[in-house]
Design an enzyme around this catalytic site. Structure first.
Site, PDB file in Angstrom:
ATOM      1  N   ASN A  10       0.856  -1.184   0.000  1.00  0.00           N
ATOM      2  CA  ASN A  10       0.000   0.000   0.000  1.00  0.00           C
ATOM      3  C   ASN A  10       0.896   1.239   0.000  1.00  0.00           C
ATOM      4  O   ASN A  10       1.484   1.582   1.022  1.00  0.00           O
ATOM      5  CB  ASN A  10      -0.900  -0.031   1.247  1.00  0.00           C
ATOM      6  CG  ASN A  10      -1.793   1.177   1.333  1.00  0.00           C
ATOM      7  OD1 ASN A  10      -1.811   2.031   0.445  1.00  0.00           O
ATOM      8  ND2 ASN A  10      -2.555   1.276   2.416  1.00  0.00           N
ATOM      9  N   LYS A  12       0.056   4.227  -0.279  1.00  0.00           N
ATOM     10  CA  LYS A  12      -0.629   5.385   0.323  1.00  0.00           C
ATOM     11  C   LYS A  12      -0.419   6.636  -0.550  1.00  0.00           C
ATOM     12  O   LYS A  12      -0.287   6.513  -1.756  1.00  0.00           O
ATOM     13  CB  LYS A  12      -0.169   5.582   1.771  1.00  0.00           C
ATOM     14  CG  LYS A  12      -0.305   4.278   2.580  1.00  0.00           C
ATOM     15  CD  LYS A  12      -0.188   4.439   4.050  1.00  0.00           C
ATOM     16  CE  LYS A  12      -0.376   3.083   4.728  1.00  0.00           C
ATOM     17  NZ  LYS A  12      -0.359   3.156   6.168  1.00  0.00           N
ATOM     18  N   HIS A  95      -9.565   0.891   4.904  1.00  0.00           N
ATOM     19  CA  HIS A  95      -8.290   1.120   5.584  1.00  0.00           C
ATOM     20  C   HIS A  95      -8.524   2.034   6.785  1.00  0.00           C
ATOM     21  O   HIS A  95      -9.354   2.932   6.735  1.00  0.00           O
ATOM     22  CB  HIS A  95      -7.272   1.745   4.618  1.00  0.00           C
ATOM     23  CG  HIS A  95      -5.896   1.735   5.189  1.00  0.00           C
ATOM     24  ND1 HIS A  95      -5.479   2.667   6.117  1.00  0.00           N
ATOM     25  CD2 HIS A  95      -4.857   0.884   5.017  1.00  0.00           C
ATOM     26  CE1 HIS A  95      -4.241   2.394   6.475  1.00  0.00           C
ATOM     27  NE2 HIS A  95      -3.826   1.316   5.822  1.00  0.00           N
ATOM     28  N   GLU A  97      -6.982   4.466   7.856  1.00  0.00           N
ATOM     29  CA  GLU A  97      -6.836   5.903   7.562  1.00  0.00           C
ATOM     30  C   GLU A  97      -8.114   6.459   6.935  1.00  0.00           C
ATOM     31  O   GLU A  97      -8.478   7.613   7.152  1.00  0.00           O
ATOM     32  CB  GLU A  97      -5.605   6.124   6.668  1.00  0.00           C
ATOM     33  CG  GLU A  97      -4.322   5.955   7.476  1.00  0.00           C
ATOM     34  CD  GLU A  97      -3.170   5.312   6.732  1.00  0.00           C
ATOM     35  OE1 GLU A  97      -3.146   5.344   5.487  1.00  0.00           O
ATOM     36  OE2 GLU A  97      -2.272   4.766   7.413  1.00  0.00           O
ATOM     37  N   GLU A 165      -5.263  -5.134  10.396  1.00  0.00           N
ATOM     38  CA  GLU A 165      -4.247  -4.114  10.625  1.00  0.00           C
ATOM     39  C   GLU A 165      -4.547  -3.385  11.937  1.00  0.00           C
ATOM     40  O   GLU A 165      -5.362  -2.455  11.961  1.00  0.00           O
ATOM     41  CB  GLU A 165      -4.249  -3.089   9.488  1.00  0.00           C
ATOM     42  CG  GLU A 165      -3.958  -3.685   8.120  1.00  0.00           C
ATOM     43  CD  GLU A 165      -3.414  -2.626   7.154  1.00  0.00           C
ATOM     44  OE1 GLU A 165      -2.365  -2.905   6.559  1.00  0.00           O
ATOM     45  OE2 GLU A 165      -4.002  -1.556   7.009  1.00  0.00           O
ATOM     46  N   GLY A 171       2.436   2.218  10.749  1.00  0.00           N
ATOM     47  CA  GLY A 171       3.368   3.336  10.602  1.00  0.00           C
ATOM     48  C   GLY A 171       4.081   3.705  11.885  1.00  0.00           C
ATOM     49  O   GLY A 171       4.700   4.768  11.965  1.00  0.00           O
ATOM     50  N   SER A 211       3.496  -2.164  10.288  1.00  0.00           N
ATOM     51  CA  SER A 211       4.950  -2.173  10.501  1.00  0.00           C
ATOM     52  C   SER A 211       5.628  -3.487  10.083  1.00  0.00           C
ATOM     53  O   SER A 211       6.604  -3.916  10.706  1.00  0.00           O
ATOM     54  CB  SER A 211       5.292  -1.825  11.952  1.00  0.00           C
ATOM     55  OG  SER A 211       4.854  -0.512  12.245  1.00  0.00           O
TER      56      SER A 211
HETATM   57  O1  G3P Z   1      -2.005  -0.750   4.618  1.00  0.00           O
HETATM   58  C1  G3P Z   1      -0.736  -0.948   5.135  1.00  0.00           C
HETATM   59  C2  G3P Z   1      -0.517  -0.237   6.378  1.00  0.00           C
HETATM   60  O2  G3P Z   1      -1.486   0.527   6.900  1.00  0.00           O
HETATM   61  C3  G3P Z   1       0.621  -0.590   7.211  1.00  0.00           C
HETATM   62  O3  G3P Z   1       1.487   0.474   7.121  1.00  0.00           O
HETATM   63  O4  G3P Z   1       3.669   1.555   7.178  1.00  0.00           O
HETATM   64  O5  G3P Z   1       2.878   0.231   9.134  1.00  0.00           O
HETATM   65  O6  G3P Z   1       3.537  -0.930   7.059  1.00  0.00           O
HETATM   66  P1  G3P Z   1       2.978   0.317   7.665  1.00  0.00           P
END
Ligand code: G3P
Length: 248
Positions: A10, A12, A95, A97, A165, A171, A211
Site C-alpha cells: 500500500n 498510500k 483502511h 486511515e 491491521e 506506521g 509495521s
Molecule cells: O495498509 C498498510 C498499512 O497501513 C501498514 O502500514 O507503514 O505500518 O507498514 P505500515
C-alpha cells in the site's frame, strides 16, 4: 486447504511519476516467489501508469479506495465501475486511515465492498482495533463488528482478502508480535467458520498489516493463520521484495 500467500504493497499518498517508475522497475527485475500473489496499490493518479509498467509481470494493482455509486455528481471520487472499466482488478477498502481521517463507517465500508464485488473487483478489506480498544480487551469485538457489517451485505467472500491491521501498529514501527497477530487471525477465521461456513473459513485469506518489515516478516509468515501481508512504508523500499519472499 492451501491458501496462496498474498502480499500487498500500500503506497498510500506517496511517490511521483518518477519514483513509481523506479519502484516498478525494482519489482519487474526482482526474483519474486512465484507462489505468492503480489498486488501494489499506488495513488489513484498513478494507477494506470503503474499497471502499464507492470504489464507482463505477475504483479497486479489495487486502488486505495473507491466509491460505491456508478457515476454522477460525486466530486473527487472514483467509482468501482471506473476501476472495472480501466481493468484495475483490486481495491483496498476500509483502511483505518479512511475510517479515521475520512470518517468512513462500518456500513459505508460494507456498501463499498458490496459494490466493488458487484463490479467484479477483488477487495482487500481492512479491519483492526485502536490501542485504546486493545487495552480495553475489545480487539475481537471490534474486528467482529467490522466483519459483521460486511457480512450483512455480502454473501460470497471468495474475492475478499481480509487485512487485519491493528491501528496502533500502522506506521509506528511497533509490529504486533506473531502471537498477538495469530490470536486475532484465528479469531477472524473462527468468525468466518461460524458466520460464512467451514469452506469459506478455510479458503479465506487473512493477511496482517502494521509495521511489517524485512526483519519481522519471516516469523509472522510462519503463523498458521497468517496468509500474507499488507505492507505500507516498507513497500516503498527494495525491502518489499524480501517480504514477498518471506517464505523462502
Ligand atoms: O495498509 C498498510 C498499512 O497501513 C501498514 O502500514 O507503514 O505500518 O507498514 P505500515
Amino acid at each position: 486447504m492451501a491458501r496462496t500467500f498474498f502480499v500487498g504493497g500500500n503506497w498510500k499518498m506517496n511517490g511521483s511519476l518518477e519514483s513509481t517508475k523506479e519502484l516498478t522497475q525494482t519489482l519487474t527485475s526482482a526474483k519474486l516467489d512465484s507462489n505468492v500473489e503480489v498486488v501494489v496499490s499506488p495513488p489513484a493518479l498513478h494507477l494506470l501508469t503503474v499497471q502499464e509498467a507492470l504489464k507482463g509481470s505477475s504483479v497486479k494493482v489495487a486502488a486505495q479506495n473507491a466509491y460505491h455509486k456508478a457515476s454522477g455528481a460525486f466530486t473527487g471520487e472514483i467509482s468501482v465501475n471506473m476501476l472495472k472499466d480501466a481493468s484495475i482488478p483490486w481495491v483496498i477498502l476500509g483502511h483505518s486511515e479512511r475510517r479515521t481521517l475520512f470518517h468512513e463507517s462500518d456500513a459505508q465500508v460494507a456498501e463499498k465492498t458490496a459494490a466493488a464485488l458487484a463490479a467484479d473487483l477483488s477487495v482487500i478489506l481492512c479491519i483492526g482495533e485502536t490501542l485504546e480498544q486493545r487495552e480495553a480487551n475489545q480487539t475481537v469485538d471490534v474486528v467482529v463488528r467490522q466483519l459483521d457489517a460486511v457480512a450483512a451485505q455480502v454473501k460470497d467472500w471468495s474475492k475478499i482478502v481480509v487485512a487485519y491491521e491493528p491501528v496502533w501498529a500502522i506506521g509506528t514501527g511497533k509490529v504486533a508480535t506473531s502471537e498477538q497477530a495469530q490470536e486475532v487471525h484465528a479469531a477472524i477465521r473462527k468468525w468466518a467458520a461460524d458466520k460464512l461456513g467451514k469452506t469459506t473459513a478455510e479458503t479465506l485469506r487473512i493477511i496482517y498489516g502494521g509495521s511489517v518489515a524485512g526483519k519481522n516478516c519471516k516469523e509472522l509468515a510462519q503463523q498458521p493463520d497468517i496468509d500474507g501481508f499488507l505492507v505500507g512504508g516498507a513497500s516503498l523500499k527494495p525491502e518489499f521484495v524480501d517480504i514477498v519472499n518471506a517464505n523462502n
